[in-house]
Design an enzyme around this catalytic site. Structure first.
Site, PDB file in Angstrom:
ATOM      1  N   SER A  53     -31.520  12.347  -6.128  1.00  0.00           N
ATOM      2  CA  SER A  53     -32.598  11.666  -6.369  1.00  0.00           C
ATOM      3  C   SER A  53     -34.104  12.845  -6.047  1.00  0.00           C
ATOM      4  CB  SER A  53     -32.715  10.004  -5.445  1.00  0.00           C
ATOM      5  OG  SER A  53     -31.760   9.794  -6.129  1.00  0.00           O
TER       6      SER A  53
HETATM    7  N1  SAH Z   1     -28.053   8.815  -3.308  1.00  0.00           N
HETATM    8  C1  SAH Z   1     -27.612   9.574  -3.542  1.00  0.00           C
HETATM    9  C2  SAH Z   1     -27.897   9.785  -5.138  1.00  0.00           C
HETATM   10  C3  SAH Z   1     -27.132  10.202  -6.436  1.00  0.00           C
HETATM   11  S1  SAH Z   1     -26.738   9.505  -7.627  1.00  0.00           S
HETATM   12  C4  SAH Z   1     -28.627  11.062  -3.348  1.00  0.00           C
HETATM   13  O1  SAH Z   1     -28.739  10.918  -2.403  1.00  0.00           O
HETATM   14  O2  SAH Z   1     -27.953  12.671  -3.448  1.00  0.00           O
HETATM   15  C5  SAH Z   1     -25.603   8.591  -8.327  1.00  0.00           C
HETATM   16  C6  SAH Z   1     -24.201   8.148  -7.169  1.00  0.00           C
HETATM   17  O3  SAH Z   1     -23.911   6.914  -7.530  1.00  0.00           O
HETATM   18  C7  SAH Z   1     -23.721   9.245  -8.600  1.00  0.00           C
HETATM   19  O4  SAH Z   1     -22.775  10.338  -7.298  1.00  0.00           O
HETATM   20  C8  SAH Z   1     -22.502   8.474  -9.077  1.00  0.00           C
HETATM   21  O5  SAH Z   1     -21.624   9.268  -9.672  1.00  0.00           O
HETATM   22  C9  SAH Z   1     -22.474   7.422  -7.862  1.00  0.00           C
HETATM   23  N2  SAH Z   1     -21.826   5.883  -8.329  1.00  0.00           N
HETATM   24  C10 SAH Z   1     -22.016   5.199  -9.042  1.00  0.00           C
HETATM   25  N3  SAH Z   1     -21.618   4.205  -9.734  1.00  0.00           N
HETATM   26  C11 SAH Z   1     -20.661   4.622  -8.365  1.00  0.00           C
HETATM   27  C12 SAH Z   1     -20.086   2.657  -7.868  1.00  0.00           C
HETATM   28  N4  SAH Z   1     -19.485   1.780  -9.014  1.00  0.00           N
HETATM   29  N5  SAH Z   1     -19.671   2.926  -6.947  1.00  0.00           N
HETATM   30  C13 SAH Z   1     -19.454   3.901  -6.098  1.00  0.00           C
HETATM   31  N6  SAH Z   1     -20.462   5.443  -6.553  1.00  0.00           N
HETATM   32  C14 SAH Z   1     -21.186   5.460  -8.002  1.00  0.00           C
END
Ligand code: SAH
Length: 203
Positions: A53
């Protein structure tokens, strides 16, 4: 420091959050091809078509969560592990779930994060939360959900807060829910953001 100035100008005021952004080396969490860009206020691609993000977004969600030391926080969407690291550096005990096996393994084996033993990594579907470790003081969802998952409310303590981007299109509304003492839910609406979708099931 320039990155911290940039997010300050965009409205982040919590000094502890700004200090966390200042001290955590974001370039460790990204492909080395992006080394020179890691301190720009932008989202970047990570493995499996996902994103780390934008720092402003990380700071914004963290500020809304009002993190205190020793709180138990559930994060949905480990991704690069950067947001989990920010929460841990604020003294929280972090339980972070990722639905993509490869991302889960990468973050679990990421040596820099061994400096933060307060982070526990889980492979699973965030829609289910983590009933074994519930209840949580705070829940942070870092993927866009069509609505707040009911099981996550169940796993929130009284007076606990959940910050989650809600919406089905390209743009979502940041929402903060507070589970009130008598069980009712208070809802506060904030700015619009654009997240990758929260998907059901594991992969
Ligand atoms: N917090 C992260 C942002 C990653 S983007 C960072 O600091 O880099 C969002 C993430 O959520 C992705 O890796 C995606 O695979 C995950 N995601 C999406 N749906 C999800 C679910 N139902 N359970 C767990 N993770 C999920």
């Amino acid at each position: 420091m320039q990155l911290v100035d940039a997010i300050k100008q965009k409205g982040i005021t919590d000094q502890r959050v700004l200090d966390a952004i200042l001290h955590i080396p974001r370039h460790y969490f990204m492909d080395s091809a992006f080394d020179k860009l890691a301190y720009e206020d932008r989202a970047f691609p990570i493995a499996e078509g996902q994103t780390i993000s934008q720092p402003y977004t990380v700071a914004y969600q963290t500020q809304l969560l009002e993190v205190n030391p020793f709180e138990k926080i559930l994060e949905i969407g480990t991704g690069s592990g950067y947001q989990a690291c920010i929460l841990a550096s604020l003294g929280a005990k972090v339980y972070t779930i990722e639905r993509q096996k490869k991302l889960f393994e990468l973050s679990k084996e990421f040596t820099f994060l061994r400096n933060y033993p307060g982070i526990k990594f889980f492979f699973g579907d965030g829609y289910d939360g983590l009933p074994t470790y519930a209840p949580f003081d705070k829940i942070l969802v870092t993927a866009a959900a069509p609505q707040a998952p009911p099981k996550l409310f169940e796993q929130l303590k009284n007076n606990g807060k959940m910050v989650i981007p809600i919406g089905e299109g390209n743009v979502q509304r940041m929402v903060r829910f507070t589970k009130m003492e008598e069980g009712s839910i208070k809802e506060e609406l904030f700015d619009n953001f654009s997240f990758v979708p929260m998907l059901e099931g594991k992969k």
